[in-house]
Motif scaffolding. Structure first.
Motif, short mmCIF file in Angstrom:
data_model
loop_
_atom_site.label_atom_id
_atom_site.label_comp_id
_atom_site.label_asym_id
_atom_site.label_seq_id
_atom_site.Cartn_x
_atom_site.Cartn_y
_atom_site.Cartn_z
N HIS A 274 0.83 -1.21 0.00
CA HIS A 274 0.00 0.00 0.00
C HIS A 274 0.87 1.26 0.00
O HIS A 274 1.88 1.34 0.70
N ALA A 275 0.47 2.24 -0.81
CA ALA A 275 1.14 3.55 -0.83
C ALA A 275 0.44 4.45 0.19
O ALA A 275 -0.68 4.92 -0.05
N PHE A 276 1.08 4.71 1.31
CA PHE A 276 0.45 5.41 2.41
C PHE A 276 0.40 6.92 2.18
O PHE A 276 1.26 7.50 1.49
N HIS A 277 -0.62 7.54 2.79
CA HIS A 277 -0.75 9.00 2.84
C HIS A 277 -0.75 9.42 4.30
O HIS A 277 -1.16 8.65 5.19
N ALA A 278 -0.30 10.63 4.56
CA ALA A 278 -0.12 11.09 5.94
C ALA A 278 -1.41 11.00 6.75
O ALA A 278 -1.39 10.62 7.93
N GLU A 279 -2.54 11.29 6.12
CA GLU A 279 -3.80 11.29 6.87
C GLU A 279 -4.19 9.88 7.33
O GLU A 279 -5.00 9.73 8.27
N ASP A 285 -5.92 10.32 19.39
CA ASP A 285 -6.11 9.86 20.77
C ASP A 285 -4.80 9.76 21.55
O ASP A 285 -4.79 9.33 22.70
N GLY A 286 -3.67 10.11 20.93
CA GLY A 286 -2.39 10.10 21.63
C GLY A 286 -1.72 8.75 21.74
O GLY A 286 -0.62 8.64 22.29
N HIS A 287 -2.32 7.69 21.22
CA HIS A 287 -1.68 6.37 21.29
C HIS A 287 -0.56 6.27 20.24
O HIS A 287 -0.68 6.82 19.14
N PRO A 288 0.51 5.57 20.57
CA PRO A 288 1.61 5.44 19.60
C PRO A 288 1.20 4.62 18.39
O PRO A 288 0.24 3.84 18.42
N LEU A 289 1.96 4.78 17.31
CA LEU A 289 1.74 4.04 16.08
C LEU A 289 2.88 3.05 15.92
O LEU A 289 4.05 3.40 16.13
N VAL A 290 2.57 1.81 15.55
CA VAL A 290 3.60 0.81 15.27
C VAL A 290 3.33 0.22 13.89
O VAL A 290 2.18 0.14 13.43
N MET A 291 4.38 -0.18 13.21
CA MET A 291 4.25 -0.72 11.86
C MET A 291 5.35 -1.71 11.57
O MET A 291 6.30 -1.87 12.37
N THR A 292 5.26 -2.36 10.42
CA THR A 292 6.28 -3.31 9.99
C THR A 292 7.45 -2.57 9.34
O THR A 292 7.32 -1.43 8.90
N ALA A 293 8.58 -3.24 9.24
CA ALA A 293 9.75 -2.66 8.58
C ALA A 293 9.47 -2.41 7.11
O ALA A 293 9.95 -1.42 6.53
N CYS A 299 7.21 5.37 4.78
CA CYS A 299 6.48 6.31 5.64
C CYS A 299 7.36 7.33 6.33
O CYS A 299 6.90 8.03 7.24
N ARG A 300 8.62 7.43 5.94
CA ARG A 300 9.48 8.44 6.53
C ARG A 300 8.94 9.82 6.19
O ARG A 300 8.67 10.13 5.03
N GLY A 301 8.78 10.66 7.19
CA GLY A 301 8.25 12.00 6.98
C GLY A 301 6.75 12.07 7.00
O GLY A 301 6.18 13.17 6.98
N LEU A 302 6.06 10.93 7.06
CA LEU A 302 4.59 10.92 7.07
C LEU A 302 4.02 10.67 8.45
O LEU A 302 2.87 11.03 8.72
N VAL A 303 4.80 10.04 9.32
CA VAL A 303 4.27 9.56 10.59
C VAL A 303 4.58 10.53 11.72
O VAL A 303 5.54 11.31 11.66
N PRO A 304 3.78 10.51 12.81
CA PRO A 304 4.08 11.34 13.98
C PRO A 304 5.34 10.87 14.70
O PRO A 304 5.85 9.78 14.43
#
Length: 336
Positions: A274-279, A285-293, A299-304
């Protein structure tokens, strides 16, 4: 893969009854596969053979099986034995590249594809992207490689190989056992008779048609996306529920891995590559985001800032490692 494609793939693995309508097209697909194989077997077409050993790590099915982590393990194992491996990939999902493309530290995943970018970062060995695998292999030879590992390519017959490894998802197996488009198979199950080894990723929950060796994906570290700092996998550097994002072949495998580490998961599955978009990656809700390598390289530059990668490593059973080392010795002897 589109949403429609994902729904079809789910149906193919479940064996939904409506897929019987596609069996006439499956018959055409099988005929085309037999015709292509026969062309190489008869000598009407000739596969290019590299002057060094070639190992193909592939699968029979559409959808993720865990072959890229095995590729990473394999090239690190080869490098540890004093060899100079290189990785050859088709570069699925990459656009705009001039082939053959030697993946550089600055090559965007959007150009080379997410898996080549991930493998280049993880292994540090030369990675070349080219749909024409013989041409890509020649580029790797120019880089000084003395053994080539193909990430996928089991069905790419123009490239001769010395060893074929097939990876199977232990939870899904081969679905309904039928070929495209009536099922998930890219080759008939009879193809397993000619491969050198089949590895099952995780516990086999379905009956498999051939003897298999075991492989597991082991969480190895947490990596903070913002600065690359690493923490032990067994000690998550955050608290509370997490937003788990996965654009891989089977997102539920990633979510289950997180739950196995005792983490409460809010799952966000996406299609493979999937080609991700920042939104899509920001939550209020302040919870952290985790993802696969594999997702993180896009997603560099897109994620909090509070975003994390769970890194995993393939761990094949010891019996497979011993068998592989014996086959590598045989290849060396044959090359002399």
């Amino acid at each position: 893969m589109s949403g429609l494609g994902e729904r079809w793939l789910t149906a193919a693995y479940r064996g939904d009854s409506w897929l019987v309508l596609l069996r006439p097209l499956e018959a055409l697909y099988r005929w085309a596969v037999r015709r292509r194989v026969a062309a190489y077997a008869s000598g009407r077409r000739v596969a290019w053979r590299a002057p060094v050993p070639v190992i193909v790590v592939g699968n029979l099915t559409l959808g993720g099986t865990g072959k890229s982590p095995l590729v990473a393990w394999l090239v690190e194992h080869l490098a540890g034995a004093g060899r100079r491996p290189g990785i050859l990939s088709r570069g699925y999902g990459g656009k705009g590249a001039d082939h053959p493309l030697l993946v550089a530290p600055t090559t965007p995943a959007a150009v080379c594809g997410d898996e080549p970018r991930m493998l280049a970062d993880q292994t540090g060995v030369p990675v070349v992207v080219d749909p024409d695998r013989p041409r890509g292999a020649r580029r790797l030879l120019e880089s000084g490689c003395d053994i080539l590992v193909c990430d996928d390519g089991l069905q790419h017959l123009p490239m001769a190989r010395d060893l074929e490894l097939v990876v199977v998802d232990g939870a899904r197996g081969f679905g309904n056992g039928r070929c495209l488009p009536a099922g998930p198979l890219r080759d008939p199950l009879s193809r397993l008779k000619s491969v050198d080894a089949m590895l099952v990723n995780g516990e086999a929950r379905v009956r498999l048609p051939a003897e298999a060796r075991q492989m597991t994906l082991v969480p190895s570290a947490w990596r903070r996306l913002a600065d690359g700092k690493r923490y032990p996998a067994a000690s998550p550097p955050f608290a509370g529920p997490v937003h788990a994002v996965a654009g891989i072949g089977r997102p539920e495998r990633f979510f289950d891995t997180l739950r196995g580490l005792g983490i409460e998961v809010v799952p966000h599955p996406f299609g493979d590559h999937h080609a991700f978009h920042a939104e899509e990656l920001r939550f209020d809700d302040g919870h952290p985001l985790v993802m696969t390598a594999k997702d993180a390289v896009k997603c560099r530059g897109l994620v909090p800032d509070d975003s994390w990668v769970l890194e995993v490593e393939a761990s094949p059973e010891p019996g497979f490692v011993a068998w592989l080392d014996g086959r590598l010795v045989d290849m060396d002897v044959a090359a002399r």
